[in-house]
Design a protein around this motif. Structure first.
Motif, mmCIF file in Angstrom:
data_model
loop_
_atom_site.group_PDB
_atom_site.id
_atom_site.type_symbol
_atom_site.label_atom_id
_atom_site.label_comp_id
_atom_site.label_asym_id
_atom_site.label_seq_id
_atom_site.Cartn_x
_atom_site.Cartn_y
_atom_site.Cartn_z
ATOM 1 N N GLY A 78 64.909 53.333 65.652
ATOM 2 C CA GLY A 78 64.760 53.098 64.225
ATOM 3 C C GLY A 78 66.124 52.900 63.594
ATOM 4 N N PHE A 80 68.833 53.901 61.197
ATOM 5 C CA PHE A 80 69.289 55.074 60.449
ATOM 6 C C PHE A 80 70.461 54.763 59.522
ATOM 7 C CE2 PHE A 80 67.197 56.922 64.154
ATOM 8 C CZ PHE A 80 66.401 57.906 63.572
ATOM 9 N N ASP A 86 68.071 48.586 65.124
ATOM 10 C CA ASP A 86 67.587 49.885 65.586
ATOM 11 C C ASP A 86 68.708 50.720 66.192
ATOM 12 O OD1 ASP A 86 65.004 49.467 64.815
ATOM 13 O OD2 ASP A 86 64.242 48.970 66.806
ATOM 14 N N PRO A 187 62.677 61.724 62.393
ATOM 15 C CA PRO A 187 62.948 60.560 61.543
ATOM 16 C C PRO A 187 61.855 60.398 60.500
ATOM 17 C CG PRO A 187 62.064 59.857 63.662
ATOM 18 C CD PRO A 187 62.200 61.352 63.742
ATOM 19 N N VAL A 188 62.258 60.362 59.234
ATOM 20 C CA VAL A 188 61.310 60.183 58.133
ATOM 21 C C VAL A 188 61.920 59.196 57.138
ATOM 22 C CG1 VAL A 188 59.938 61.291 56.336
ATOM 23 C CG2 VAL A 188 60.552 62.589 58.387
ATOM 24 N N ASP A 189 61.161 58.164 56.784
ATOM 25 C CA ASP A 189 61.623 57.207 55.770
ATOM 26 C C ASP A 189 61.103 57.684 54.414
ATOM 27 O OD1 ASP A 189 62.450 55.087 54.282
ATOM 28 O OD2 ASP A 189 61.130 53.596 55.221
ATOM 29 N N SER A 192 60.904 54.860 51.683
ATOM 30 C CA SER A 192 60.180 53.640 52.079
ATOM 31 C C SER A 192 61.036 52.380 51.992
ATOM 32 C CB SER A 192 58.916 53.478 51.214
ATOM 33 O OG SER A 192 58.061 54.593 51.365
ATOM 34 N N ARG A 194 62.737 51.281 54.787
ATOM 35 C CA ARG A 194 62.879 50.901 56.193
ATOM 36 C C ARG A 194 64.145 51.457 56.830
ATOM 37 N NH1 ARG A 194 60.763 44.588 56.565
ATOM 38 N NH2 ARG A 194 58.719 44.927 55.579
ATOM 39 N N TYR A 196 65.636 55.125 58.042
ATOM 40 C CA TYR A 196 65.160 56.491 58.275
ATOM 41 C C TYR A 196 66.190 57.528 57.865
ATOM 42 C CZ TYR A 196 61.199 54.726 60.971
ATOM 43 O OH TYR A 196 60.035 54.100 61.362
ATOM 44 N N GLU A 197 65.705 58.578 57.207
ATOM 45 C CA GLU A 197 66.478 59.797 57.041
ATOM 46 C C GLU A 197 66.121 60.750 58.190
ATOM 47 O OE1 GLU A 197 66.555 57.466 53.822
ATOM 48 O OE2 GLU A 197 64.690 58.571 54.150
ATOM 49 N N THR A 219 67.419 67.666 54.829
ATOM 50 C CA THR A 219 67.275 66.218 54.905
ATOM 51 C C THR A 219 68.660 65.595 54.910
ATOM 52 O OG1 THR A 219 65.179 66.272 53.702
ATOM 53 C CG2 THR A 219 66.328 64.165 53.800
#
Length: 236
Positions: A78, A80, A86, A187-189, A192, A194, A196-197, A219
């Motif tokens: 992903g 970051f 990626d 990994p969390v977006d 939104s 695209r 990732y945090e 976070t």
């Protein structure tokens, strides 16, 4: 289709995790995989190595990991950093009772490995103090941002509390707890976009590791070529 199994067969390694995506930045999907030596009759894996096969040229680059032994190694691809390419998140379980994990994030832009996140550096930077207080409270201090949190433990069982407090709710003796190293990095977006945090989990423990009081949730977001703290919560 390139034969990315050839190296692992010669070295008696096996592929323990695999993902496919553009990590070099040329818009051609690459093969990203971890190899390791599996222990017979055990899920333990040693000599875990990151391998990237360029999807355009077929060339394979190998990156040894500093902590390269553990359980259930995984790969997540992903973005970051926000460059629309990626990155590679590697997670390895230590198998210890504390649920502690090893985590690395690598960029492989233009076939050049760059370590973006090292769990050892994170654990050194994010330090805490856990101190029991009178009247069934535990104070958690996060040193990196100088924030204090109070956890109410008054609902713990009488047997537990009677070992720590007298009849007036006063501590019988000073007690300190601790916060474990990383036990999860997800990994969390959040916004939104695209990109990732990272959501980092660390267990807060009392008198011993199984005496769980909650979790610190940090976070992290990419800024000025590093991951910085964006938000912090203490969860019970």
């Amino acid at each position: 289709m390139y034969n990315y199994y050839s190296r692992t067969t010669m070295n008696q390694d096996s592929i323990v995790a695999f993902a496919r995506g553009d990590v070099t930045g040329d818009r051609v999907p690459d093969n990203v995989y971890l190899t390791g030596i599996k222990t017979p009759a055990s899920p333990f894996t040693q000599n875990i190595t990151l391998n990237v096969q360029d999807g355009r040229t077929g060339e394979v680059r190998n990156v040894p990991l500093r902590e390269n032994a553990g359980y259930n190694p995984t790969i997540f691809l992903g973005d970051f950093t926000g460059n629309r390419v990626d990155d590679i998140l590697i997670s390895i379980a230590t198998g210890g009772s504390g649920g502690i994990m090893y985590h690395y994030i690598y960029s492989f832009l233009e076939n050049t490995p760059q370590l973006l996140f090292d769990f050892n550096v994170y654990n050194e930077q994010y330090q805490y103090e856990v101190t029991y207080q009178d009247h069934f409270k535990v104070e958690v201090v996060s040193k990196i941002n100088n924030k204090k949190y109070l956890i109410d433990i008054s609902t713990r069982g009488a047997e537990y509390l009677n070992e720590i407090y007298d009849a007036n709710g006063k501590l019988k003796s000073p007690i300190t707890g601790f916060v474990n190293p990383l036990s999860g990095l997800y990994p969390v977006d959040f916004d939104s976009n695209r990109v990732y945090e990272l959501l980092a989990y660390q267990k807060i423990a009392g008198r011993y590791n199984a005496d769980s009081l909650g979790y610190v949730l940090n976070t992290l977001g990419w800024k000025d070529n590093r991951f910085v703290l964006q938000n912090q919560n203490v969860a019970i």
